[in-house]
Design a protein around this motif. Structure first.
Motif, PDB file in Angstrom:
ATOM      1  N   THR A   8      -8.682   6.002 -11.321  1.00  0.00           N
ATOM      2  CA  THR A   8      -8.027   5.720 -12.606  1.00  0.00           C
ATOM      3  C   THR A   8      -8.328   6.751 -13.684  1.00  0.00           C
ATOM      4  OG1 THR A   8      -9.866   4.329 -13.329  1.00  0.00           O
ATOM      5  CG2 THR A   8      -8.060   3.252 -12.159  1.00  0.00           C
ATOM      6  N   SER A   9      -9.183   7.712 -13.425  1.00  0.00           N
ATOM      7  CA  SER A   9      -9.616   8.639 -14.472  1.00  0.00           C
ATOM      8  C   SER A   9      -9.611  10.078 -13.982  1.00  0.00           C
ATOM      9  CB  SER A   9     -11.032   8.273 -14.950  1.00  0.00           C
ATOM     10  OG  SER A   9     -11.551   9.266 -15.808  1.00  0.00           O
ATOM     11  N   ASP A  10      -9.182  10.988 -14.849  1.00  0.00           N
ATOM     12  CA  ASP A  10      -9.229  12.424 -14.539  1.00  0.00           C
ATOM     13  C   ASP A  10     -10.455  13.103 -15.137  1.00  0.00           C
ATOM     14  OD1 ASP A  10      -8.628  12.548 -17.249  1.00  0.00           O
ATOM     15  OD2 ASP A  10      -6.638  13.432 -16.992  1.00  0.00           O
ATOM     16  N   HIS A  11     -11.338  12.311 -15.727  1.00  0.00           N
ATOM     17  CA  HIS A  11     -12.480  12.842 -16.475  1.00  0.00           C
ATOM     18  C   HIS A  11     -13.398  13.710 -15.619  1.00  0.00           C
ATOM     19  CE1 HIS A  11     -16.292  12.429 -18.869  1.00  0.00           C
ATOM     20  NE2 HIS A  11     -15.445  12.562 -19.870  1.00  0.00           N
ATOM     21  N   GLY A  12     -13.778  13.204 -14.446  1.00  0.00           N
ATOM     22  CA  GLY A  12     -14.692  13.951 -13.586  1.00  0.00           C
ATOM     23  C   GLY A  12     -14.092  15.242 -13.075  1.00  0.00           C
ATOM     24  N   THR A  13     -12.784  15.242 -12.817  1.00  0.00           N
ATOM     25  CA  THR A  13     -12.116  16.465 -12.364  1.00  0.00           C
ATOM     26  C   THR A  13     -12.079  17.499 -13.482  1.00  0.00           C
ATOM     27  OG1 THR A  13     -10.779  15.192 -10.800  1.00  0.00           O
ATOM     28  CG2 THR A  13      -9.953  17.367 -11.402  1.00  0.00           C
ATOM     29  N   HIS A  14     -11.873  17.046 -14.712  1.00  0.00           N
ATOM     30  CA  HIS A  14     -11.867  17.959 -15.862  1.00  0.00           C
ATOM     31  C   HIS A  14     -13.242  18.589 -16.057  1.00  0.00           C
ATOM     32  CE1 HIS A  14     -11.408  19.306 -20.071  1.00  0.00           C
ATOM     33  NE2 HIS A  14     -10.096  19.246 -19.864  1.00  0.00           N
ATOM     34  N   VAL A  15     -14.269  17.756 -16.030  1.00  0.00           N
ATOM     35  CA  VAL A  15     -15.646  18.240 -16.166  1.00  0.00           C
ATOM     36  C   VAL A  15     -15.959  19.281 -15.089  1.00  0.00           C
ATOM     37  CG1 VAL A  15     -18.036  17.492 -15.795  1.00  0.00           C
ATOM     38  CG2 VAL A  15     -16.561  16.212 -17.350  1.00  0.00           C
ATOM     39  N   SER A  16     -15.525  19.010 -13.862  1.00  0.00           N
ATOM     40  CA  SER A  16     -15.847  19.886 -12.732  1.00  0.00           C
ATOM     41  C   SER A  16     -15.226  21.268 -12.873  1.00  0.00           C
ATOM     42  CB  SER A  16     -15.377  19.232 -11.427  1.00  0.00           C
ATOM     43  OG  SER A  16     -16.029  18.002 -11.226  1.00  0.00           O
ATOM     44  N   GLY A  17     -14.012  21.335 -13.407  1.00  0.00           N
ATOM     45  CA  GLY A  17     -13.367  22.629 -13.582  1.00  0.00           C
ATOM     46  C   GLY A  17     -14.111  23.517 -14.543  1.00  0.00           C
ATOM     47  N   THR A  18     -14.645  22.939 -15.616  1.00  0.00           N
ATOM     48  CA  THR A  18     -15.438  23.727 -16.563  1.00  0.00           C
ATOM     49  C   THR A  18     -16.661  24.311 -15.875  1.00  0.00           C
ATOM     50  OG1 THR A  18     -14.697  22.408 -18.457  1.00  0.00           O
ATOM     51  CG2 THR A  18     -16.769  23.614 -18.708  1.00  0.00           C
TER      52      THR A  18
ATOM     53  N   ARG B  60     -12.625  31.340  -9.023  1.00  0.00           N
ATOM     54  CA  ARG B  60     -11.875  32.528  -9.447  1.00  0.00           C
ATOM     55  C   ARG B  60     -11.002  32.944  -8.265  1.00  0.00           C
ATOM     56  NH1 ARG B  60     -11.379  35.896 -13.374  1.00  0.00           N
ATOM     57  NH2 ARG B  60     -13.159  35.226 -14.639  1.00  0.00           N
ATOM     58  N   ASN B  61      -9.772  32.436  -8.265  1.00  0.00           N
ATOM     59  CA  ASN B  61      -8.895  32.587  -7.109  1.00  0.00           C
ATOM     60  C   ASN B  61      -7.450  32.915  -7.491  1.00  0.00           C
ATOM     61  OD1 ASN B  61      -8.216  30.161  -8.267  1.00  0.00           O
ATOM     62  ND2 ASN B  61      -8.563  28.914  -6.427  1.00  0.00           N
ATOM     63  N   GLY B  62      -7.254  33.345  -8.746  1.00  0.00           N
ATOM     64  CA  GLY B  62      -5.915  33.687  -9.182  1.00  0.00           C
ATOM     65  C   GLY B  62      -5.053  32.487  -9.513  1.00  0.00           C
ATOM     66  N   LYS B  63      -5.684  31.305  -9.659  1.00  0.00           N
ATOM     67  CA  LYS B  63      -4.941  30.088  -9.963  1.00  0.00           C
ATOM     68  C   LYS B  63      -5.557  29.388 -11.168  1.00  0.00           C
ATOM     69  CE  LYS B  63      -3.890  29.411  -5.067  1.00  0.00           C
ATOM     70  NZ  LYS B  63      -4.057  28.527  -3.880  1.00  0.00           N
ATOM     71  N   GLY B  64      -4.735  29.000 -12.115  1.00  0.00           N
ATOM     72  CA  GLY B  64      -5.184  28.165 -13.214  1.00  0.00           C
ATOM     73  C   GLY B  64      -6.244  28.780 -14.098  1.00  0.00           C
ATOM     74  N   ILE B  65      -7.448  28.183 -14.062  1.00  0.00           N
ATOM     75  CA  ILE B  65      -8.550  28.593 -14.925  1.00  0.00           C
ATOM     76  C   ILE B  65      -9.698  29.112 -14.073  1.00  0.00           C
ATOM     77  CG2 ILE B  65      -7.911  26.860 -16.655  1.00  0.00           C
ATOM     78  CD1 ILE B  65     -10.479  25.300 -15.592  1.00  0.00           C
ATOM     79  N   VAL B  66     -10.805  29.409 -14.734  1.00  0.00           N
ATOM     80  CA  VAL B  66     -12.035  29.763 -14.028  1.00  0.00           C
ATOM     81  C   VAL B  66     -13.184  29.002 -14.668  1.00  0.00           C
ATOM     82  CG1 VAL B  66     -12.588  31.768 -15.483  1.00  0.00           C
ATOM     83  CG2 VAL B  66     -13.461  31.659 -13.133  1.00  0.00           C
ATOM     84  N   GLY B  67     -14.146  28.580 -13.846  1.00  0.00           N
ATOM     85  CA  GLY B  67     -15.310  27.878 -14.355  1.00  0.00           C
ATOM     86  C   GLY B  67     -16.419  28.826 -14.752  1.00  0.00           C
ATOM     87  N   ILE B  68     -17.465  28.280 -15.319  1.00  0.00           N
ATOM     88  CA  ILE B  68     -18.600  29.085 -15.775  1.00  0.00           C
ATOM     89  C   ILE B  68     -19.372  29.648 -14.592  1.00  0.00           C
ATOM     90  CG2 ILE B  68     -20.805  28.966 -17.014  1.00  0.00           C
ATOM     91  CD1 ILE B  68     -19.428  26.786 -18.771  1.00  0.00           C
ATOM     92  N   ALA B  69     -19.490  28.873 -13.534  1.00  0.00           N
ATOM     93  CA  ALA B  69     -20.212  29.309 -12.324  1.00  0.00           C
ATOM     94  C   ALA B  69     -19.304  29.103 -11.121  1.00  0.00           C
ATOM     95  CB  ALA B  69     -21.517  28.540 -12.177  1.00  0.00           C
ATOM     96  N   PRO B  70     -18.276  29.943 -10.958  1.00  0.00           N
ATOM     97  CA  PRO B  70     -17.203  29.653  -9.991  1.00  0.00           C
ATOM     98  C   PRO B  70     -17.555  29.802  -8.526  1.00  0.00           C
ATOM     99  CG  PRO B  70     -16.831  31.764 -11.080  1.00  0.00           C
ATOM    100  CD  PRO B  70     -17.980  31.119 -11.785  1.00  0.00           C
ATOM    101  N   ASP B  71     -18.778  30.223  -8.209  1.00  0.00           N
ATOM    102  CA  ASP B  71     -19.162  30.320  -6.801  1.00  0.00           C
ATOM    103  C   ASP B  71     -20.200  29.282  -6.387  1.00  0.00           C
ATOM    104  OD1 ASP B  71     -17.411  32.251  -6.067  1.00  0.00           O
ATOM    105  OD2 ASP B  71     -18.890  33.831  -5.704  1.00  0.00           O
ATOM    106  N   VAL B  72     -20.631  28.401  -7.310  1.00  0.00           N
ATOM    107  CA  VAL B  72     -21.584  27.365  -6.905  1.00  0.00           C
ATOM    108  C   VAL B  72     -20.826  26.217  -6.252  1.00  0.00           C
ATOM    109  CG1 VAL B  72     -23.133  28.003  -8.786  1.00  0.00           C
ATOM    110  CG2 VAL B  72     -21.558  26.069  -9.102  1.00  0.00           C
ATOM    111  N   ARG B  73     -21.561  25.332  -5.591  1.00  0.00           N
ATOM    112  CA  ARG B  73     -20.942  24.187  -4.938  1.00  0.00           C
ATOM    113  C   ARG B  73     -21.038  22.938  -5.818  1.00  0.00           C
ATOM    114  NH1 ARG B  73     -23.838  23.293   0.378  1.00  0.00           N
ATOM    115  NH2 ARG B  73     -25.550  24.397  -0.652  1.00  0.00           N
ATOM    116  N   LEU B  74     -20.082  22.038  -5.627  1.00  0.00           N
ATOM    117  CA  LEU B  74     -20.026  20.795  -6.385  1.00  0.00           C
ATOM    118  C   LEU B  74     -20.209  19.601  -5.456  1.00  0.00           C
ATOM    119  CD1 LEU B  74     -16.877  21.551  -8.578  1.00  0.00           C
ATOM    120  CD2 LEU B  74     -19.257  21.554  -9.367  1.00  0.00           C
TER     121      LEU B  74
END
Length: 489
Positions: free
Chosen positions: A203-213, A218-232
């Protein structure tokens, strides 16, 4: 049937997008911890952390008319349920029982709208190698993340536990980094569930939004995160009503401790009480249970980062709480500084306030001397608009369905700090939580308090008073986080 246990691993916003307490916005709904006859409530029962004592406490739970849902022997916390209003009172004072507390006051309401402002991603990536929506990410440039990426994108050995409403693991910007083997849901009464569907958002997109930040690729799509090579790791602790009950959080912190997580992100306060007071037996038991789980995670090398809140309140001078409990009827009650917002005010947890694009306290951000550790970009859509193509003062990130959207709040500031901690952990793989905290605070450029009261629109509606020195104050803590320094110093 025997009680299932999570065994220790062997070896080494007012203007806030999500209008539930999970996002630290104005809560929905305060009463008593005693259940009406026939109404099932959840409880935490705290005892000594050893097998024999936990078994004894389990027998006491059953004898008092309760059912054991789950037992965390490693921290001496039992999650139980009962329909008997006298359940907690009968257990309190028994030999070997440290404390007992109801973790909720009513049932879970229907889900609420997250209020995300969606944007469309360009069809192709820019020729310069940046991400299509990166020009809108004023927040990453504010903390030097773009410069940090010239040095490193983070280490695959670093795992970030996103304790939230779940992560869309199929999202084009998150799929490369979500680790299903380390993900779980905790919303089934505090019992971990590792099935793939359980830790996906509902029911919520909150966790997905947090995760993107934190870690959009870094894959040529959308945005990039602060640490784009770490695992979630998706650690789902927000139920479909938008609540994070104490047993969910206990489960989440223990899961992080035992699954190699280096840093957790908690963009919420634990329901149903905004502040948990030691004078109330239910709330005192909640504090004990959550504190034990947080300490257990810290002892296992986890640094925990949490949001300060979106009430524009001075957490160093608490006086009244009119919002709790938020799962039934809120009542006005006196509170003081001994009443804690969980998990942000627990020892060793990094508490985060929010700033807008101009680097000034966001109008909604809560604050407090000796409470706030650092500040980070959380957005301010009213008084601080950036010079970006959209001129949107909120934070842009991922939302389910390969979409992107803007949100604001200390919920959004917190993952910026988590992302920088992930970069620090990548650069200093053997650093302890205390050492990572010392690095984070030492590298944060200080921001002094304003000369007079904070009053962004001159009406007094968002008036706030900052206390402290330039090096450590109630609005900004030790200062604004610095991703570039994290990878270079």
């Amino acid at each position: 049937m025997g009680v299932r246990r999570l065994d220790r691993l062997r070896g080494g916003a007012a203007g806030v997008a999500l209008v539930t307490s999970a996002a630290l916005a104005v809560p929905l709904g305060a009463a008593t911890g005693a259940s009406a006859a026939g109404t099932a409530l959840s409880y935490v029962v705290n005892t000594r952390a050893n097998h024999g004592q936990v078994q004894k406490a389990e027998r006491a739970v059953t004898a008092a008319g309760g059912t054991v849902v789950y037992a965390y022997e490693q921290i001496g916390v039992i999650v139980a349920r009962s329909t008997d209003p006298g359940f907690a009172a009968r257990l309190r004072g028994q030999n070997g029982i440290d404390s007992v507390g109801a973790t909720r006051t009513a049932g879970i309401p229907a889900a609420v709208d997250d209020g995300t402002e969606l944007v469309a991603a360009p069809a192709t990536a820019p020729a310069d190698g940046s991400e299509p929506l990166e020009p809108e990410q004023w927040d990453l440039r504010q903390i030097g993340a773009d410069q940090a990426h010239q040095v490193t994108l983070g280490s695959r050995s670093v795992v970030v536990g996103v304790m939230d409403s779940g992560i869309d693991a199929t999202h084009e910007d998150l799929a490369p980094n979500v680790d299903p083997s380390l993900s779980a849901s905790c919303i089934n009464g505090g019992v971990p569930d590792t099935s793939w569907k359980s830790w996906q958002p509902t029911t919520s997109d909150h966790g997905t939004h947090v995760s993107g930040t934190i870690a959009a690729a870094r894959n040529g799509k959308g945005i990039v995160g602060i640490a784009p090579d770490v695992r979630l790791a998706s650690i789902k602790v927000v139920d479909d009503g938008g609540f994070i009950y104490p047993e969910y959080a206990v489960c989440g912190f223990v899961w992080a401790a035992e699954h190699g997580v280096k840093v957790t992100n908690s963009s919420y306060f634990i329901d149903p009480w905004l502040y948990n007071c030691q004078s109330d037996p239910d709330q005192a038991a909640i504090v004990t249970a959550v504190r034990r789980a947080v300490e257990y995670s810290q002892h296992n090398g986890v640094l925990n980062v949490a949001a300060a809140g979106n009430f524009n309140t001075d957490m160093a001078h608490k006086s009244t709480d009119t919002t709790s409990p938020d799962d039934s009827t809120p009542l006005s009650r006196p509170v003081d500084n001994g009443c804690l917002e969980l998990p942000a005010e627990l020892p060793g947890v990094i508490a985060v306030s929010a700033v807008g694009s101009k680097g000034v306290k966001s109008f909604y951000s809560s604050y407090g001397a000796d409470v706030v550790t650092v500040a980070a970009p959380g957005g301010d859509s009213r008084f601080q608009l950036p010079d970006t193509p959209d001129h949107n003062g909120r934070v842009l990130s991922t939302v389910p369905g390969n979409k992107y959207g803007y949100k604001q709040g200390t919920s959004m500031a917190t993952p910026h700090v988590t992302g920088v901690v992930a970069l620090l952990a990548s650069a200093h793989p053997w650093a302890s939580p205390a050492e990572l905290t010392a690095l984070l605070t030492a590298q944060a450029p200080p921001i002094a308090c304003p000369a007079g009261p904070f009053d962004p629109d001159g009406t007094g509606a968002w008036r706030a008073v900052c206390e402290g020195s330039p090096a450590d104050n109630g609005f900004y803590g030790h200062g604004l986080i610095d991703a570039n320094a994290a990878v270079r110093d």
